[in-house]
Design an enzyme around this catalytic site. Structure first.
Site, PDB file in Angstrom:
ATOM      1  CD  GLU A 175     -19.509 131.220  -1.328  1.00  8.56           C
ATOM      2  OE1 GLU A 175     -20.253 130.214  -1.375  1.00  8.56           O
ATOM      3  OE2 GLU A 175     -19.935 132.386  -1.470  1.00  8.56           O
ATOM      4  CD  GLU A 283     -19.682 134.461  -4.841  1.00  6.76           C
ATOM      5  OE1 GLU A 283     -20.778 134.384  -4.227  1.00  6.76           O
ATOM      6  OE2 GLU A 283     -19.086 133.485  -5.309  1.00  6.76           O
TER       7      GLU A 283
END
Length: 385
Positions: A175, A283
């Site tokens: 991320e 995710e």
């Protein structure tokens, strides 16, 4: 011509295949906090006390009973590469040995695939207040920042240590956010170059900017869609790493699922198709309510119906969550996707109410269990007897 295009579309849809399916193992990034304004308190931490990568018994259940073939294993760069020596090729060998033991258990003992996950948001030097603390890797205006070259050195060292394990997948970074997308690409490319320079042929999955969110891939003034296809992998064995939560702000912190995956992934999917790229969604998650049940089902089915997606890991399992929840519960203590995890008070946790109830029935009956992880996938078989 239209009939040919229509036939091509049918064939493409018919060939859509998920090769890899499993859970993200969260825990290797635990145990760091900020105290008395001292960055990195809790480093390196005590393995098995402040942090742990996997619980072997939990992995056993997910492989032997749930027939999962993919685990994403999180770790911290600051533990692998201590602050005293900096980001690069010098590792804490004791820490690496703990990590390798977890990876070897998943890939060699259990025969599944493992994604290596530096859980650092493209930052290094202070993980005490993740996801915002630490210096952006490659930020030339920050004298405390690790360089793009150091990031490449790190990946060259790590890749060289796992190059002979074809079931290891290199997830370049968790991320990246709040930085130029061009710098994300530059760091990704340095890592890819360093990995391939070792002779490693392993599958690589690379993130985009903006938390690598699928819904945001084409949005904003500096979108991933304008630049992330410009990476170069001489082996053409790099896929895109995507995260996509279903709540109102895509954070995975709320219990209500309101963001339709098919709608929010449509532009990304078209981008992948345009550049003939594959993706993992590593995710995603949801609460144990009817709305989330439906949207999680839609998410899995969307990936299964679009051949741009070849694998997924749900967030999250891991031995240190206890009754706490990794996502999607508005801070309610409902446990995790770790087998045996329960909610506060001993009630059934997310393992039973989300994993077994919703996600487990959607795990493909055939997955890849042998051979090199690849953007092309491999032979699909039922779980080995």
């Amino acid at each position: 011509m239209k009939s040919c295009l229509f036939l091509s579309s049918i064939l493409s849809s018919a060939s859509a295949t998920i090769y890899y399916a499993g859970v993200a193992e969260s825990g290797g990034e635990f145990g760091v906090w900020s105290a008395d304004a001292t960055p990195g308190t809790g480093l390196p931490g005590t393995f098995g006390v402040e942090y742990q990568f996997i619980d072997e018994a939990g992995v056993d259940v997910h492989v032997d009973q749930n027939h999962l073939n993919l685990f994403r294993i999180a770790f911290l760069l600051e533990r692998m590469c201590p602050l005293g020596t900096g980001l690069g090729s010098t590792f804490d060998e004791t820490h690496f040995d703990h990590f390798k033991q977890a990876v070897d258990y998943v890939t060699i003992t259990k025969g599944a695939y493992a994604i290596l996950d530096p859980h650092n948001y493209m930052r290094y030097n202070d993980p005490s207040s993740q996801p915002y603390s630490g210096s952006v890797i490659g930020n030339a205006s920050d004298s405390t920042a690790a360089t793009t070259e150091q990031f490449g050195e790190f990946w060259g060292e790590l890749a060289g240590r796992f190059a002979d394990n074809e079931k290891v997948i290199f997830g370049l970074m968790n991320e990246p956010h709040d930085m130029p997308s061009s710098l994300v690409l530059e760091n990704n490319q340095a890592a890819i170059d360093a990995i391939r320079a070792t002779g490693a042929e392993n599958l690589i999955i690379m993130p985009g900017n903006s938390w690598t969110g699928g819904h945001a891939w084409t949005e904003g003034s500096d979108p991933n869609s304008a630049i992330m296809h410009k990476f170069n992998d001489p082996l053409n064995n790099t896929a895109i790493d995507i995260h996509e939560y279903l709540d109102v702000d895509y954070s995975g912190s709320h219990s209500e699922c309101v963001s339709d995956p098919a709608t929010n992934l449509a532009a990304l999917t078209e981008w992948l198709k345009t550049y003939q790229l594959k993706a993992f969604i590593t995710e995603f998650g949801g609460h144990n309510n009817t709305g989330c049940d439906d949207m999680l089902t839609d998410m899995i089915n969307y990936m299964a119906e679009n051949d741009e997606y070849i694998g997924w890991t749900a967030w999250a399992a891991g031995p240190f969550w206890g009754t706490n929840s990794p996502c999607c519960t508005d801070s309610a203590q409902l446990g995790s996707l770790e087998p045996g995890s329960t909610a506060a008070g001993g009630n059934p946790g997310l393992y039973e109410t989300v994993w077994l109830k919703v996600l487990q029935p959607l795990v493909p009956s055939q997955l890849q269990w042998s051979g090199k992880a690849s953007v092309e996938g491999g032979e699909l078989v039922a779980f080995p007897a």
